[in-house]
Design a protein around this motif. Sequence first.
Motif, PDB file in Angstrom:
ATOM      1  N   THR A  20       0.831  -1.207   0.000  1.00 54.35           N
ATOM      2  CA  THR A  20       0.000   0.000   0.000  1.00 54.35           C
ATOM      3  C   THR A  20       0.863   1.255   0.000  1.00 54.35           C
ATOM      4  N   ALA A  21       1.900   1.278   0.834  1.00 57.73           N
ATOM      5  CA  ALA A  21       2.797   2.436   0.890  1.00 57.73           C
ATOM      6  C   ALA A  21       3.494   2.643  -0.444  1.00 57.73           C
ATOM      7  N   PHE A  22       3.901   1.550  -1.077  1.00 61.77           N
ATOM      8  CA  PHE A  22       4.561   1.646  -2.376  1.00 61.77           C
ATOM      9  C   PHE A  22       3.614   2.237  -3.423  1.00 61.77           C
ATOM     10  N   GLN A  49      10.794  -4.596   0.017  1.00 64.64           N
ATOM     11  CA  GLN A  49      10.088  -5.376   1.037  1.00 64.64           C
ATOM     12  C   GLN A  49       9.043  -6.294   0.389  1.00 64.64           C
ATOM     13  N   VAL A  50       8.338  -5.766  -0.601  1.00 62.92           N
ATOM     14  CA  VAL A  50       7.353  -6.586  -1.317  1.00 62.92           C
ATOM     15  C   VAL A  50       8.063  -7.716  -2.056  1.00 62.92           C
ATOM     16  N   MET A  51       9.145  -7.386  -2.747  1.00 63.96           N
ATOM     17  CA  MET A  51       9.864  -8.406  -3.499  1.00 63.96           C
ATOM     18  C   MET A  51      10.517  -9.433  -2.576  1.00 63.96           C
ATOM     19  N   GLN A  52      10.976  -8.996  -1.424  1.00 65.75           N
ATOM     20  CA  GLN A  52      11.577  -9.941  -0.488  1.00 65.75           C
ATOM     21  C   GLN A  52      10.517 -10.910   0.044  1.00 65.75           C
ATOM     22  N   ALA A  53       9.293 -10.429   0.237  1.00 60.75           N
ATOM     23  CA  ALA A  53       8.210 -11.330   0.648  1.00 60.75           C
ATOM     24  C   ALA A  53       7.954 -12.361  -0.453  1.00 60.75           C
TER      25      ALA A  53
END
Length: 175
Positions: A20-22, A49-53
């Motif tokens: 959401t922040a992205f 952070q999204v890609m690491q998830a």
Amino acid sequence: VQHWVDSADPRASGLLRSLTAFLRGSAEQMLKPQVSLAEELTQVQHYLQVMQARWGVRLQYELEIDQALSERAMLPPGIVLSLVENALEHGLAPTLSGGLLRIVLMPDAAQGWRLEICDDGVGMHDFGVEGLGLANCRARLGHTFGDQASLVLDADPDGRGTRATICVQGGSHGV
């Protein structure tokens, strides 16, 4: 994300917050002609952070940022994100084990700054081939800074992977 939400996975909340922040930040930034490197790097961190998830332990990243400089240094929005996406897609994704992405911001000569985005992935086989994303980044930097800015792609000095380096000389645009 939906699967994690449906299965009450504890990782869902953090991932949804980062996503959401992205999305919010990206939409707001694209309306501006320039943003601070601090703003751009915040968006990059949300993306990572999204890609690491998504990638799990296959993606590691490090940021070595001169915070005061990142607040003063300006550039067109989305350029760093494009270079980070390239590093993941073309450098780290083809490897089975993933790898490390490093982002380093430091002062450079003539009151300017230097930003390096390095990956330890498969490297580039032909540095003479430039895609649309890189051409667009170069054009936007040139439009904003003229000959005071450069974007160079080369082999990472550690011997593996690729390094993208943005240099912006000082003056009214650099810092």
